[in-house]
Each structure stands twice: as C-alpha cells, then as structure tokens.
Design a protein around this motif. Sequence first.
Motif, PDB file in Angstrom:
ATOM      1  N   GLY A 147      -4.496  -2.577  -4.864  1.00 32.59           N
ATOM      2  CA  GLY A 147      -3.711  -2.101  -6.002  1.00 32.59           C
ATOM      3  C   GLY A 147      -2.401  -2.845  -6.194  1.00 32.59           C
ATOM      4  O   GLY A 147      -1.442  -2.302  -6.735  1.00 32.59           O
ATOM      5  N   ARG A 148      -2.368  -4.090  -5.797  1.00 33.75           N
ATOM      6  CA  ARG A 148      -1.113  -4.850  -5.805  1.00 33.75           C
ATOM      7  C   ARG A 148      -0.433  -4.872  -7.173  1.00 33.75           C
ATOM      8  O   ARG A 148       0.770  -4.589  -7.279  1.00 33.75           O
ATOM      9  N   ALA A 149      -1.162  -5.218  -8.226  1.00 34.84           N
ATOM     10  CA  ALA A 149      -0.549  -5.266  -9.562  1.00 34.84           C
ATOM     11  C   ALA A 149      -0.144  -3.868 -10.033  1.00 34.84           C
ATOM     12  O   ALA A 149       0.888  -3.712 -10.695  1.00 34.84           O
ATOM     13  N   TRP A 150      -0.934  -2.872  -9.716  1.00 40.19           N
ATOM     14  CA  TRP A 150      -0.560  -1.499 -10.084  1.00 40.19           C
ATOM     15  C   TRP A 150       0.748  -1.110  -9.411  1.00 40.19           C
ATOM     16  O   TRP A 150       1.637  -0.562 -10.044  1.00 40.19           O
ATOM     17  N   GLN A 151       0.848  -1.398  -8.125  1.00 43.28           N
ATOM     18  CA  GLN A 151       2.054  -1.013  -7.387  1.00 43.28           C
ATOM     19  C   GLN A 151       3.279  -1.787  -7.870  1.00 43.28           C
ATOM     20  O   GLN A 151       4.358  -1.198  -8.029  1.00 43.28           O
ATOM     21  N   GLU A 152       3.127  -3.087  -8.113  1.00 40.73           N
ATOM     22  CA  GLU A 152       4.249  -3.898  -8.571  1.00 40.73           C
ATOM     23  C   GLU A 152       4.776  -3.445  -9.929  1.00 40.73           C
ATOM     24  O   GLU A 152       5.941  -3.652 -10.247  1.00 40.73           O
ATOM     25  N   ASN A 153       3.906  -2.839 -10.730  1.00 39.11           N
ATOM     26  CA  ASN A 153       4.277  -2.427 -12.087  1.00 39.11           C
ATOM     27  C   ASN A 153       4.406  -0.918 -12.253  1.00 39.11           C
ATOM     28  O   ASN A 153       4.571  -0.434 -13.368  1.00 39.11           O
ATOM     29  N   GLY A 154       4.327  -0.176 -11.143  1.00 42.68           N
ATOM     30  CA  GLY A 154       4.512   1.276 -11.186  1.00 42.68           C
ATOM     31  C   GLY A 154       3.490   2.000 -12.044  1.00 42.68           C
ATOM     32  O   GLY A 154       3.824   2.957 -12.741  1.00 42.68           O
ATOM     33  N   ILE A 155       2.252   1.553 -11.997  1.00 41.07           N
ATOM     34  CA  ILE A 155       1.208   2.129 -12.845  1.00 41.07           C
ATOM     35  C   ILE A 155       0.725   3.467 -12.282  1.00 41.07           C
ATOM     36  O   ILE A 155       0.525   3.623 -11.079  1.00 41.07           O
ATOM     37  N   LYS A 156       0.508   4.408 -13.190  1.00 42.61           N
ATOM     38  CA  LYS A 156       0.069   5.754 -12.827  1.00 42.61           C
ATOM     39  C   LYS A 156      -1.414   5.932 -13.115  1.00 42.61           C
ATOM     40  O   LYS A 156      -1.981   5.272 -13.990  1.00 42.61           O
ATOM     41  N   LYS A 157      -1.992   6.880 -12.433  1.00 40.60           N
ATOM     42  CA  LYS A 157      -3.401   7.236 -12.631  1.00 40.60           C
ATOM     43  C   LYS A 157      -3.675   7.547 -14.105  1.00 40.60           C
ATOM     44  O   LYS A 157      -4.681   7.085 -14.667  1.00 40.60           O
ATOM     45  N   SER A 158      -2.800   8.305 -14.740  1.00 37.63           N
ATOM     46  CA  SER A 158      -3.013   8.684 -16.148  1.00 37.63           C
ATOM     47  C   SER A 158      -3.071   7.466 -17.064  1.00 37.63           C
ATOM     48  O   SER A 158      -3.843   7.441 -18.026  1.00 37.63           O
ATOM     49  N   GLN A 159      -2.288   6.426 -16.770  1.00 41.50           N
ATOM     50  CA  GLN A 159      -2.317   5.204 -17.574  1.00 41.50           C
ATOM     51  C   GLN A 159      -3.665   4.497 -17.433  1.00 41.50           C
ATOM     52  O   GLN A 159      -4.231   4.027 -18.418  1.00 41.50           O
ATOM     53  N   VAL A 160      -4.146   4.426 -16.207  1.00 36.62           N
ATOM     54  CA  VAL A 160      -5.437   3.774 -15.962  1.00 36.62           C
ATOM     55  C   VAL A 160      -6.550   4.542 -16.663  1.00 36.62           C
ATOM     56  O   VAL A 160      -7.397   3.949 -17.340  1.00 36.62           O
ATOM     57  N   SER A 180     -14.745   7.086  -9.540  1.00 40.02           N
ATOM     58  CA  SER A 180     -14.734   7.214  -8.075  1.00 40.02           C
ATOM     59  C   SER A 180     -13.717   6.242  -7.460  1.00 40.02           C
ATOM     60  O   SER A 180     -13.038   6.584  -6.483  1.00 40.02           O
ATOM     61  N   LYS A 181     -13.583   5.072  -8.021  1.00 39.93           N
ATOM     62  CA  LYS A 181     -12.624   4.085  -7.505  1.00 39.93           C
ATOM     63  C   LYS A 181     -11.182   4.462  -7.860  1.00 39.93           C
ATOM     64  O   LYS A 181     -10.258   4.179  -7.084  1.00 39.93           O
ATOM     65  N   VAL A 182     -10.974   5.096  -9.002  1.00 44.40           N
ATOM     66  CA  VAL A 182      -9.635   5.581  -9.351  1.00 44.40           C
ATOM     67  C   VAL A 182      -9.184   6.604  -8.315  1.00 44.40           C
ATOM     68  O   VAL A 182      -8.054   6.546  -7.813  1.00 44.40           O
ATOM     69  N   GLU A 183     -10.068   7.530  -7.997  1.00 41.04           N
ATOM     70  CA  GLU A 183      -9.728   8.555  -6.998  1.00 41.04           C
ATOM     71  C   GLU A 183      -9.446   7.922  -5.642  1.00 41.04           C
ATOM     72  O   GLU A 183      -8.517   8.327  -4.938  1.00 41.04           O
ATOM     73  N   TYR A 184     -10.216   6.915  -5.282  1.00 39.31           N
ATOM     74  CA  TYR A 184      -9.997   6.198  -4.029  1.00 39.31           C
ATOM     75  C   TYR A 184      -8.628   5.521  -4.052  1.00 39.31           C
ATOM     76  O   TYR A 184      -7.873   5.573  -3.067  1.00 39.31           O
ATOM     77  N   ALA A 185      -8.264   4.900  -5.180  1.00 43.85           N
ATOM     78  CA  ALA A 185      -6.972   4.226  -5.305  1.00 43.85           C
ATOM     79  C   ALA A 185      -5.814   5.215  -5.177  1.00 43.85           C
ATOM     80  O   ALA A 185      -4.784   4.899  -4.564  1.00 43.85           O
ATOM     81  N   VAL A 186      -5.984   6.412  -5.714  1.00 40.52           N
ATOM     82  CA  VAL A 186      -4.958   7.445  -5.583  1.00 40.52           C
ATOM     83  C   VAL A 186      -4.830   7.860  -4.123  1.00 40.52           C
ATOM     84  O   VAL A 186      -3.716   7.961  -3.582  1.00 40.52           O
ATOM     85  N   GLN A 187      -5.972   8.073  -3.466  1.00 44.86           N
ATOM     86  CA  GLN A 187      -5.962   8.453  -2.044  1.00 44.86           C
ATOM     87  C   GLN A 187      -5.272   7.398  -1.185  1.00 44.86           C
ATOM     88  O   GLN A 187      -4.575   7.736  -0.212  1.00 44.86           O
ATOM     89  N   GLN A 188      -5.449   6.155  -1.543  1.00 42.45           N
ATOM     90  CA  GLN A 188      -4.851   5.057  -0.772  1.00 42.45           C
ATOM     91  C   GLN A 188      -3.369   4.856  -1.107  1.00 42.45           C
ATOM     92  O   GLN A 188      -2.693   4.080  -0.434  1.00 42.45           O
ATOM     93  N   GLY A 189      -2.889   5.515  -2.154  1.00 44.44           N
ATOM     94  CA  GLY A 189      -1.494   5.369  -2.554  1.00 44.44           C
ATOM     95  C   GLY A 189      -1.241   4.155  -3.440  1.00 44.44           C
ATOM     96  O   GLY A 189      -0.094   3.754  -3.646  1.00 44.44           O
ATOM     97  N   TRP A 190      -2.296   3.564  -3.987  1.00 49.71           N
ATOM     98  CA  TRP A 190      -2.158   2.376  -4.842  1.00 49.71           C
ATOM     99  C   TRP A 190      -1.777   2.757  -6.268  1.00 49.71           C
ATOM    100  O   TRP A 190      -1.206   1.949  -6.980  1.00 49.71           O
ATOM    101  N   LEU A 191      -2.170   3.951  -6.685  1.00 48.50           N
ATOM    102  CA  LEU A 191      -1.847   4.466  -8.012  1.00 48.50           C
ATOM    103  C   LEU A 191      -0.989   5.721  -7.851  1.00 48.50           C
ATOM    104  O   LEU A 191      -1.314   6.584  -7.027  1.00 48.50           O
ATOM    105  N   LYS A 192       0.057   5.798  -8.652  1.00 48.23           N
ATOM    106  CA  LYS A 192       0.879   7.006  -8.651  1.00 48.23           C
ATOM    107  C   LYS A 192       0.132   8.120  -9.373  1.00 48.23           C
ATOM    108  O   LYS A 192      -0.566   7.867 -10.354  1.00 48.23           O
ATOM    109  N   VAL A 193       0.292   9.342  -8.887  1.00 48.69           N
ATOM    110  CA  VAL A 193      -0.288  10.481  -9.590  1.00 48.69           C
ATOM    111  C   VAL A 193       0.634  10.800 -10.761  1.00 48.69           C
ATOM    112  O   VAL A 193       1.856  10.796 -10.625  1.00 48.69           O
TER     113      VAL A 193
END
Length: 194
Positions: A147-160, A180-193
Amino acid sequence: MTDTISDISSFLLQLDALKSVNRRTYINGGERVENSAEHSWHLAMACWAFAELSQDTFDIVKLIQLALVHDLGEIDAGDTFLYSENRSNAHVKERKCVENIAAHPGNSIRNLVELWEEQEGGESKEAKLLKVIDRLLPFLHNITSGGRAWQENGIKKSQVLQMHRFVEHEHPKIYEWFISKVEYAVQQGWLKVG
C-alpha cells in the motif's frame, strides 16, 4: 520516401515522451514508480489476458489499441492521480494533446482521436473492460507494495471503494476479489478507515 521516414521518426519520438510521465504507482513491490508508457503496455497485456478468459467475445485488436492510446494525452497533461481533486478536468488537456498528436505529419494512425474518444467514453464492451482493468492494475500494485502509494497519499478505504464502485456492475467477480483485498489492506494498515 526519406521525408516520410523523417516524419514518422519525429512522430515516434513525440510518442516516446510518454515514457517520461511518471505515475504514483510503484512497480515490483515498491521498487520505483512506473511511467505511463509502461502502464499502457501493462494495460494492453492485461486486457488481452482478461478478454481471453472471458465468456464474452472481444475485438482484441481494438482492445489493445484502446489500451495503447488511453494515456497518450498525458504527454502534455501529465498523469492525474486517481484520488486527485482536479480529476474531473484532466480530460480537456488530454484531449487537446491527443488532437495535436493526431495532427502530426508523421501520424499514419487515422483513427487515433476516435480510439481515444472511445476509451474515454467507455461505452463499448472493449472500453468497459479497459476501464475495469485500468483500475485493477494500480490497485494490484498497491497490494504488492504494501500500500505504499496509498500510505504516501493518505488514501482512505472510502476513497478506494468510491473510485472502484463501478467495477461491481461491470465485472462482479473482479469486484468480489477487489473487496477481499481492500479488507486485507485495511487489516494491514495500508488503507485508513474512513
């Protein structure tokens, strides 16, 4: 004939400028960002692969052509990040760039603007598949890069979810995998809730 080769050579060098347009998507698990020419090639291959898997029949040549022209406008306009606030206006500058490329004396692709317009409008089944896969590839790169680009740009689950919602209608199986991958990314902390 020499003038023709010179014109075509000049046209090809104009197209080569797409290699200089960097995106925010990281390749190879985060090694570096990709450029728009690499993305266009990857998109063409991915569309072809998905079309071969499909129960539907696609005009493969048209599908690949659409993929190859879809980001040409970025030569002048640059890449517009999927989650950018000024995304709605990007097509204006991109269209002007494509028209300029099409008018080049070395351009022998007579339907360049029409192909770009078709992929932009997204109405044909080939253009619809292209739109889905065009969203899938950066998403896939985000998954493989932690989730490197998501984290660098502060992307949230709702945006995705918002930017990929149309995939549910166009390709429910891809959407199911995507969720299923969005949920995994949230669990890993790559996407903000949120």
